[in-house]
Design an enzyme around this catalytic site. Structure first.
Site, PDB file in Angstrom:
ATOM      1  N   ARG A  92      -0.147   8.639   5.478  1.00 16.00           N
ATOM      2  CA  ARG A  92       0.952   7.707   5.291  1.00 16.00           C
ATOM      3  C   ARG A  92       2.179   8.120   6.080  1.00 16.00           C
ATOM      4  O   ARG A  92       3.154   7.388   6.117  1.00 16.00           O
ATOM      5  CB  ARG A  92       1.384   7.695   3.814  1.00 16.00           C
ATOM      6  CG  ARG A  92       0.397   7.056   2.914  1.00 16.00           C
ATOM      7  CD  ARG A  92       0.403   5.603   3.198  1.00 16.00           C
ATOM      8  NE  ARG A  92       0.800   4.773   2.101  1.00 16.00           N
ATOM      9  CZ  ARG A  92      -0.052   4.178   1.281  1.00 16.00           C
ATOM     10  NH1 ARG A  92      -1.328   4.386   1.361  1.00 16.00           N
ATOM     11  NH2 ARG A  92       0.394   3.363   0.364  1.00 16.00           N
ATOM     12  N   ARG A 126      -2.395 -10.842  -5.935  1.00 13.48           N
ATOM     13  CA  ARG A 126      -3.579 -10.013  -6.206  1.00 13.48           C
ATOM     14  C   ARG A 126      -3.741  -9.780  -7.720  1.00 13.48           C
ATOM     15  O   ARG A 126      -2.773  -9.532  -8.427  1.00 13.48           O
ATOM     16  CB  ARG A 126      -3.440  -8.663  -5.509  1.00 13.48           C
ATOM     17  CG  ARG A 126      -4.569  -7.703  -5.889  1.00 13.48           C
ATOM     18  CD  ARG A 126      -4.622  -6.479  -5.032  1.00 13.48           C
ATOM     19  NE  ARG A 126      -3.404  -5.699  -5.049  1.00 13.48           N
ATOM     20  CZ  ARG A 126      -3.174  -4.681  -4.239  1.00 13.48           C
ATOM     21  NH1 ARG A 126      -4.082  -4.342  -3.332  1.00 13.48           N
ATOM     22  NH2 ARG A 126      -2.047  -4.018  -4.309  1.00 13.48           N
ATOM     23  N   ARG A 155      -1.439  -5.255 -10.752  1.00 11.22           N
ATOM     24  CA  ARG A 155      -1.079  -3.849 -10.555  1.00 11.22           C
ATOM     25  C   ARG A 155       0.419  -3.670 -10.797  1.00 11.22           C
ATOM     26  O   ARG A 155       1.216  -4.522 -10.434  1.00 11.22           O
ATOM     27  CB  ARG A 155      -1.418  -3.440  -9.114  1.00 11.22           C
ATOM     28  CG  ARG A 155      -2.358  -2.270  -9.047  1.00 11.22           C
ATOM     29  CD  ARG A 155      -2.886  -2.084  -7.661  1.00 11.22           C
ATOM     30  NE  ARG A 155      -1.892  -1.489  -6.767  1.00 11.22           N
ATOM     31  CZ  ARG A 155      -2.159  -1.114  -5.520  1.00 11.22           C
ATOM     32  NH1 ARG A 155      -3.374  -1.282  -5.032  1.00 11.22           N
ATOM     33  NH2 ARG A 155      -1.225  -0.579  -4.763  1.00 11.22           N
TER      34      ARG A 155
HETATM   35  P1  AP5 Z   1      -2.246   2.120  -2.175  1.00  9.79           P
HETATM   36  O1  AP5 Z   1      -3.060   1.789  -3.347  1.00  9.79           O
HETATM   37  O2  AP5 Z   1      -2.909   2.746  -0.992  1.00  9.79           O
HETATM   38  O3  AP5 Z   1      -1.424   0.840  -1.761  1.00  9.79           O
HETATM   39  P2  AP5 Z   1      -1.112   0.118  -0.366  1.00  9.79           P
HETATM   40  O4  AP5 Z   1      -1.273   0.905   0.891  1.00  9.79           O
HETATM   41  O5  AP5 Z   1       0.214  -0.463  -0.602  1.00  9.79           O
HETATM   42  O6  AP5 Z   1      -2.266  -0.863  -0.176  1.00  9.79           O
HETATM   43  P3  AP5 Z   1      -2.929  -1.822  -1.234  1.00  9.79           P
HETATM   44  O7  AP5 Z   1      -3.999  -1.103  -1.986  1.00  9.79           O
HETATM   45  O8  AP5 Z   1      -1.874  -2.489  -2.042  1.00  9.79           O
HETATM   46  O9  AP5 Z   1      -3.547  -2.922  -0.258  1.00  9.79           O
HETATM   47  P4  AP5 Z   1      -4.932  -2.983   0.489  1.00  9.79           P
HETATM   48  O10 AP5 Z   1      -4.682  -2.886   1.970  1.00  9.79           O
HETATM   49  O11 AP5 Z   1      -5.946  -2.069  -0.100  1.00  9.79           O
HETATM   50  O12 AP5 Z   1      -5.296  -4.503   0.204  1.00  9.79           O
HETATM   51  P5  AP5 Z   1      -6.467  -5.190  -0.670  1.00  9.79           P
HETATM   52  O13 AP5 Z   1      -7.781  -5.004   0.005  1.00  9.79           O
HETATM   53  O14 AP5 Z   1      -6.358  -4.829  -2.112  1.00  9.79           O
HETATM   54  O15 AP5 Z   1      -1.055   3.097  -2.613  1.00  9.79           O
HETATM   55  C1  AP5 Z   1      -0.287   2.847  -3.781  1.00  9.79           C
HETATM   56  C2  AP5 Z   1       0.806   3.890  -3.947  1.00  9.79           C
HETATM   57  O16 AP5 Z   1       0.228   5.189  -4.070  1.00  9.79           O
HETATM   58  C3  AP5 Z   1       1.788   4.048  -2.769  1.00  9.79           C
HETATM   59  O17 AP5 Z   1       2.819   3.104  -2.829  1.00  9.79           O
HETATM   60  C4  AP5 Z   1       2.259   5.489  -2.974  1.00  9.79           C
HETATM   61  O18 AP5 Z   1       3.215   5.576  -4.011  1.00  9.79           O
HETATM   62  C5  AP5 Z   1       1.019   6.197  -3.423  1.00  9.79           C
HETATM   63  N1  AP5 Z   1       0.250   6.750  -2.286  1.00  9.79           N
HETATM   64  C6  AP5 Z   1      -0.970   6.338  -1.846  1.00  9.79           C
HETATM   65  N2  AP5 Z   1      -1.360   7.044  -0.786  1.00  9.79           N
HETATM   66  C7  AP5 Z   1      -0.389   7.937  -0.526  1.00  9.79           C
HETATM   67  C8  AP5 Z   1      -0.212   8.957   0.449  1.00  9.79           C
HETATM   68  N3  AP5 Z   1      -1.137   9.193   1.408  1.00  9.79           N
HETATM   69  N4  AP5 Z   1       0.927   9.688   0.435  1.00  9.79           N
HETATM   70  C9  AP5 Z   1       1.862   9.476  -0.511  1.00  9.79           C
HETATM   71  N5  AP5 Z   1       1.757   8.538  -1.469  1.00  9.79           N
HETATM   72  C10 AP5 Z   1       0.646   7.770  -1.489  1.00  9.79           C
HETATM   73  O19 AP5 Z   1      -6.063  -6.724  -0.494  1.00  9.79           O
HETATM   74  C11 AP5 Z   1      -4.832  -7.224  -1.005  1.00  9.79           C
HETATM   75  C12 AP5 Z   1      -4.986  -8.672  -1.514  1.00  9.79           C
HETATM   76  O20 AP5 Z   1      -5.270  -9.553  -0.430  1.00  9.79           O
HETATM   77  C13 AP5 Z   1      -6.137  -8.877  -2.513  1.00  9.79           C
HETATM   78  O21 AP5 Z   1      -5.720  -9.828  -3.454  1.00  9.79           O
HETATM   79  C14 AP5 Z   1      -7.283  -9.405  -1.659  1.00  9.79           C
HETATM   80  O22 AP5 Z   1      -8.124 -10.250  -2.405  1.00  9.79           O
HETATM   81  C15 AP5 Z   1      -6.532 -10.193  -0.580  1.00  9.79           C
HETATM   82  N6  AP5 Z   1      -7.163 -10.107   0.743  1.00  9.79           N
HETATM   83  C16 AP5 Z   1      -7.746  -9.025   1.335  1.00  9.79           C
HETATM   84  N7  AP5 Z   1      -8.201  -9.327   2.561  1.00  9.79           N
HETATM   85  C17 AP5 Z   1      -7.851 -10.640   2.778  1.00  9.79           C
HETATM   86  C18 AP5 Z   1      -8.021 -11.545   3.872  1.00  9.79           C
HETATM   87  N8  AP5 Z   1      -8.639 -11.142   5.008  1.00  9.79           N
HETATM   88  N9  AP5 Z   1      -7.534 -12.805   3.749  1.00  9.79           N
HETATM   89  C19 AP5 Z   1      -6.928 -13.198   2.588  1.00  9.79           C
HETATM   90  N10 AP5 Z   1      -6.748 -12.401   1.518  1.00  9.79           N
HETATM   91  C20 AP5 Z   1      -7.193 -11.135   1.610  1.00  9.79           C
HETATM   92 MG    MG Z   2      -5.935  -0.603  -1.668  1.00 13.67          MG
END
Ligand code: AP5
Ligand code: MG
Length: 211
Positions: A92, A126, A155
């Site tokens: 990150r 989501r 979430r």
């Molecule tokens: P984390 O859980 O990793 O959150 P994020 O990076 O914000 O990513 P998301 O999980 O929210 O999104 P995603 O890309 O996985 O999307 P998804 O497939 O679900 O991290 C959470 C927290 O943890 C951070 O804020 C931090 O505090 C901490 N953290 C984590 N890693 C860290 C690190 N390395 N260092 C420090 N802190 C850390 O899809 C999203 C939505 O869109 C869903 O509803 C899905 O159905 C829809 N969707 C998906 N693909 C499509 C598409 N192609 N078209 C339309 N809709 C779609």
């Molecule tokens: Mg994710």
């Protein structure tokens, strides 16, 4: 085919989790996702580390990053137990990218490119099924079974305010990671605005070409 080692980068809501789950099934490799590991340990005492707060929850619910030391330890542990993997949510920041270099080689690094307004729409819509962990979207991919629909949960960090803060952290801290890999000629961009199945076609191709 040897078990691939895949890294998936992208902003919050870009579809990292969605694509990683497919890659994990298709290539029979472990999905390592720091977000989910941290969510399972939200109230774990991390005061032994150099951290401002005592539990991951305080960082996560504000959209801030959990301290590097904590996350790096978790990733190191997880990587030591597998050959192939799909890693989602790490690195990150550039410090974490350097840590990862010391831990393992990676076969392919993908960036799911999606603009910010779309990310906000995806995250605020989501919903998660607490029973199976499956991810839905109230407009783009609602569940067919009304029973599943009734038990869906949001979430804690998917409120509009926290989503905006996560995007700010992404721009400031994680975008330099994209540049870091791009400068090294390692980054492959994928158009993340396509449907999940179309994105998957591109992801699979990139992984197969890297073998
Ligand atoms: P984390 O859980 O990793 O959150 P994020 O990076 O914000 O990513 P998301 O999980 O929210 O999104 P995603 O890309 O996985 O999307 P998804 O497939 O679900 O991290 C959470 C927290 O943890 C951070 O804020 C931090 O505090 C901490 N953290 C984590 N890693 C860290 C690190 N390395 N260092 C420090 N802190 C850390 O899809 C999203 C939505 O869109 C869903 O509803 C899905 O159905 C829809 N969707 C998906 N693909 C499509 C598409 N192609 N078209 C339309 N809709 C779609
Ligand atoms: Mg994710």
């Amino acid at each position: 085919m040897a078990e691939p080692r895949i890294l998936i980068l992208g902003g919050p809501g870009a579809g990292k989790g969605t694509q990683s789950r497919k890659a994990s099934e298709e290539f029979n490799i472990k999905h390592i996702t720091t977000g989910e590991v941290l969510r399972a340990n939200k109230d774990r005492d991390i005061s032994e580390f150099e951290s401002e707060y005592d539990v991951p929850r305080t960082y996560m619910d504000q959209g801030e990053l959990v301290p590097d030391e904590v996350v790096t330890l978790l990733v190191k542990e997880a990587l030591s137990q597998v050959n192939g993997f799909v890693l989602d949510g790490y690195p990150r920041n550039v410090e974490q990218a350097e840590e990862l270099n010391n831990m393992t080689d990676v076969d392919v690094i993908l960036y799911l490119d999606v603009d910010e307004e779309e990310l906000v729409q995806r995250l605020t819509g989501r919903r998660i099924d607490p029973k199976t962990g499956d991810t839905y979207h109230i407009e783009y991919s609602p569940p067919e079974d009304p029973e599943v629909e009734r038990r869906l949960e949001q979430r804690d960090d998917d409120t509009e305010e926290t989503v905006r803060e996560r995007l700010r952290v992404f721009r400031e801290t994680t975008e330099p990671v994209i540049e870091y890999y791009e400068e090294r000629g390692q980054l492959e961009r994928v158009d993340g605005k396509q449907s999940p199945d179309e994105v998957w076609v591109d992801v699979r191709k990139a992984v197969e070409n890297a073998q």
